[in-house]
Design a protein around this motif. Structure first.
Motif, PDB file in Angstrom:
ATOM      1  N   ASP A  11     -33.546   8.111  24.194  1.00 29.33           N
ATOM      2  CA  ASP A  11     -34.185   8.024  25.499  1.00 29.33           C
ATOM      3  C   ASP A  11     -34.614   6.577  25.725  1.00 29.33           C
ATOM      4  N   PRO A  12     -34.128   5.933  26.802  1.00 30.29           N
ATOM      5  CA  PRO A  12     -34.424   4.508  27.011  1.00 30.29           C
ATOM      6  C   PRO A  12     -35.919   4.192  27.093  1.00 30.29           C
ATOM      7  N   ASP A  13     -36.722   5.100  27.686  1.00 32.88           N
ATOM      8  CA  ASP A  13     -38.162   4.851  27.790  1.00 32.88           C
ATOM      9  C   ASP A  13     -38.828   4.877  26.414  1.00 32.88           C
ATOM     10  N   VAL A  14     -38.421   5.837  25.592  1.00 35.70           N
ATOM     11  CA  VAL A  14     -38.992   5.965  24.247  1.00 35.70           C
ATOM     12  C   VAL A  14     -38.548   4.778  23.394  1.00 35.70           C
ATOM     13  N   VAL A  15     -37.276   4.420  23.494  1.00 34.73           N
ATOM     14  CA  VAL A  15     -36.751   3.292  22.719  1.00 34.73           C
ATOM     15  C   VAL A  15     -37.482   2.010  23.103  1.00 34.73           C
ATOM     16  N   ALA A  16     -37.683   1.801  24.391  1.00 36.43           N
ATOM     17  CA  ALA A  16     -38.362   0.587  24.856  1.00 36.43           C
ATOM     18  C   ALA A  16     -39.805   0.540  24.340  1.00 36.43           C
ATOM     19  N   ALA A  17     -40.502   1.681  24.396  1.00 34.66           N
ATOM     20  CA  ALA A  17     -41.894   1.719  23.943  1.00 34.66           C
ATOM     21  C   ALA A  17     -41.995   1.441  22.443  1.00 34.66           C
ATOM     22  N   THR A  18     -41.093   2.046  21.661  1.00 38.40           N
ATOM     23  CA  THR A  18     -41.174   1.852  20.215  1.00 38.40           C
ATOM     24  C   THR A  18     -40.718   0.466  19.798  1.00 38.40           C
ATOM     25  N   MET A  19     -39.736  -0.067  20.473  1.00 40.58           N
ATOM     26  CA  MET A  19     -39.259  -1.413  20.122  1.00 40.58           C
ATOM     27  C   MET A  19     -40.287  -2.479  20.487  1.00 40.58           C
ATOM     28  N   ALA A  20     -41.153  -2.165  21.454  1.00 39.36           N
ATOM     29  CA  ALA A  20     -42.219  -3.106  21.806  1.00 39.36           C
ATOM     30  C   ALA A  20     -43.248  -3.190  20.682  1.00 39.36           C
ATOM     31  N   LYS A  21     -43.393  -2.091  19.928  1.00 43.13           N
ATOM     32  CA  LYS A  21     -44.346  -2.063  18.808  1.00 43.13           C
ATOM     33  C   LYS A  21     -43.662  -1.429  17.603  1.00 43.13           C
ATOM     34  N   THR A  79     -24.808   3.641  25.822  1.00 45.87           N
ATOM     35  CA  THR A  79     -24.727   2.457  26.681  1.00 45.87           C
ATOM     36  C   THR A  79     -24.187   1.333  25.831  1.00 45.87           C
ATOM     37  N   SER A  80     -23.044   0.872  26.187  1.00 44.40           N
ATOM     38  CA  SER A  80     -22.412  -0.180  25.389  1.00 44.40           C
ATOM     39  C   SER A  80     -22.830  -1.548  25.907  1.00 44.40           C
ATOM     40  N   ARG A  81     -24.139  -1.757  25.875  1.00 42.77           N
ATOM     41  CA  ARG A  81     -24.638  -3.068  26.277  1.00 42.77           C
ATOM     42  C   ARG A  81     -24.572  -3.982  25.063  1.00 42.77           C
ATOM     43  N   PRO A  82     -24.424  -5.234  25.267  1.00 47.16           N
ATOM     44  CA  PRO A  82     -24.366  -6.133  24.120  1.00 47.16           C
ATOM     45  C   PRO A  82     -25.709  -6.146  23.392  1.00 47.16           C
ATOM     46  N   ALA A  83     -25.640  -6.087  22.086  1.00 48.26           N
ATOM     47  CA  ALA A  83     -26.853  -6.074  21.281  1.00 48.26           C
ATOM     48  C   ALA A  83     -27.509  -7.452  21.330  1.00 48.26           C
ATOM     49  N   ASP A  84     -28.794  -7.429  21.586  1.00 48.43           N
ATOM     50  CA  ASP A  84     -29.562  -8.665  21.623  1.00 48.43           C
ATOM     51  C   ASP A  84     -30.035  -8.946  20.200  1.00 48.43           C
ATOM     52  N   LYS A  85     -29.312  -9.771  19.486  1.00 49.30           N
ATOM     53  CA  LYS A  85     -29.590 -10.038  18.071  1.00 49.30           C
ATOM     54  C   LYS A  85     -30.980 -10.629  17.867  1.00 49.30           C
ATOM     55  N   ALA A  86     -31.393 -11.507  18.757  1.00 44.83           N
ATOM     56  CA  ALA A  86     -32.717 -12.125  18.622  1.00 44.83           C
ATOM     57  C   ALA A  86     -33.806 -11.067  18.766  1.00 44.83           C
ATOM     58  N   ALA A  87     -33.650 -10.165  19.739  1.00 46.86           N
ATOM     59  CA  ALA A  87     -34.645  -9.110  19.936  1.00 46.86           C
ATOM     60  C   ALA A  87     -34.653  -8.160  18.744  1.00 46.86           C
ATOM     61  N   LEU A 124     -38.706  -7.934  12.239  1.00 46.69           N
ATOM     62  CA  LEU A 124     -39.806  -8.702  11.626  1.00 46.69           C
ATOM     63  C   LEU A 124     -41.150  -8.083  11.976  1.00 46.69           C
ATOM     64  N   ALA A 125     -41.290  -7.628  13.227  1.00 46.91           N
ATOM     65  CA  ALA A 125     -42.536  -6.983  13.630  1.00 46.91           C
ATOM     66  C   ALA A 125     -42.741  -5.692  12.835  1.00 46.91           C
ATOM     67  N   TYR A 126     -41.646  -4.974  12.605  1.00 49.69           N
ATOM     68  CA  TYR A 126     -41.733  -3.762  11.789  1.00 49.69           C
ATOM     69  C   TYR A 126     -42.191  -4.109  10.376  1.00 49.69           C
ATOM     70  N   ALA A 127     -41.610  -5.143   9.801  1.00 50.41           N
ATOM     71  CA  ALA A 127     -41.984  -5.552   8.442  1.00 50.41           C
ATOM     72  C   ALA A 127     -43.464  -5.943   8.383  1.00 50.41           C
ATOM     73  N   ARG A 128     -43.943  -6.668   9.407  1.00 51.30           N
ATOM     74  CA  ARG A 128     -45.362  -7.037   9.451  1.00 51.30           C
ATOM     75  C   ARG A 128     -46.242  -5.798   9.518  1.00 51.30           C
ATOM     76  N   GLU A 129     -45.862  -4.853  10.376  1.00 48.87           N
ATOM     77  CA  GLU A 129     -46.632  -3.617  10.519  1.00 48.87           C
ATOM     78  C   GLU A 129     -46.617  -2.825   9.216  1.00 48.87           C
ATOM     79  N   GLN A 130     -45.492  -2.790   8.540  1.00 46.68           N
ATOM     80  CA  GLN A 130     -45.384  -2.097   7.258  1.00 46.68           C
ATOM     81  C   GLN A 130     -46.315  -2.743   6.231  1.00 46.68           C
ATOM     82  N   LYS A 131     -46.334  -4.077   6.183  1.00 45.32           N
ATOM     83  CA  LYS A 131     -47.240  -4.776   5.261  1.00 45.32           C
ATOM     84  C   LYS A 131     -48.694  -4.482   5.601  1.00 45.32           C
ATOM     85  N   ARG A 132     -49.014  -4.435   6.906  1.00 47.08           N
ATOM     86  CA  ARG A 132     -50.378  -4.134   7.335  1.00 47.08           C
ATOM     87  C   ARG A 132     -50.782  -2.729   6.875  1.00 47.08           C
TER      88      ARG A 132
END
Length: 191
Positions: free
Chosen positions: A48-58, A105-113, A119-127
């Motif tokens: 679900d794009p809304d759920v994916v967007a919310a989780t990828m933000a955090k 959706t075959s959108r190009p993957a944003d590698k930087a994002a 990295l944000a996930y790794a930081r949260e995991q360490k926290r």
């Protein structure tokens, strides 16, 4: 290199939970699940794009919303408000059991994002790990404090038992001495 994050979703208790994690195992660990909810059919990967967007933000943060609602996910959620409908007769609705796969959706993957989210996930995991370590240290300190109290009380009990045994032995010795004197006095009186 950090692994690509996926969005996973489940319902536990009064809340729907979602998280961006690199694996199902990491999602289960973040949810605190003791069994494999994916194999039981209680959890799934969400597209679900809304759920994916919310989780990828955090990434790495467990997001909640009231169970059964379609509202946005957030770090904190209110309890569901429509639970008092138990008095009303339930409406029977039939839905098609066949689940049609969504077109990816075959959108190009944003590698930087993706890297940033990983990295944000790794930081949260360490926290979360640091928080768990602090809680464990506090529990260990409390166990040590309790054990010290138990040891102190046991030492006092042992000391009191020794003192009691010594006093009882002294009283027995005095009683035996008095009994001997009494026997001696009776013998002397008969003679």
């Amino acid at each position: 290199m950090a692994r690509k994050l996926k969005t996973y979703q489940t319902s536990l208790g009064f809340f729907d939970l979602a998280i961006a994690a690199p694996s199902m195992k990491a999602a289960l660990q973040a949810w605190g699940a003791e069994s494999n909810l994916f194999h039981q059919g209680a959890a799934r990967e969400s597209h679900d794009p809304d759920v994916v967007a919310a989780t990828m933000a955090k990434p790495g943060v467990v997001l909640k919303r009231p169970v059964g609602s379609d509202g946005p996910f957030g770090e904190h959620a209110d309890l569901p408000t429509d639970l008092d409908d138990a008095d009303k007769p339930a409406k029977v609705t039939r839905k098609s059991k066949a689940v049609k796969p969504k077109k990816s959706t075959s959108r190009p993957a944003d590698k930087a994002a993706e890297r940033k989210a990983a990295l944000a996930y790794a930081r949260e995991q360490k926290r979360r790990d640091r928080e768990r370590e602090k809680e464990e240290a506090a529990r260990e300190k409390e166990r040590e404090r309790r054990q010290a109290s138990v040891d102190k009380a046991q030492a006092a009990l042992d000391r009191a038992a020794r003192e009691h045994a010594e006093k009882a032995a002294s009283i027995r010795a005095q009683m035996e001495a008095l009994e001997r004197r009494s026997q001696d006095e009776l013998r002397r009186a008969r003679d």
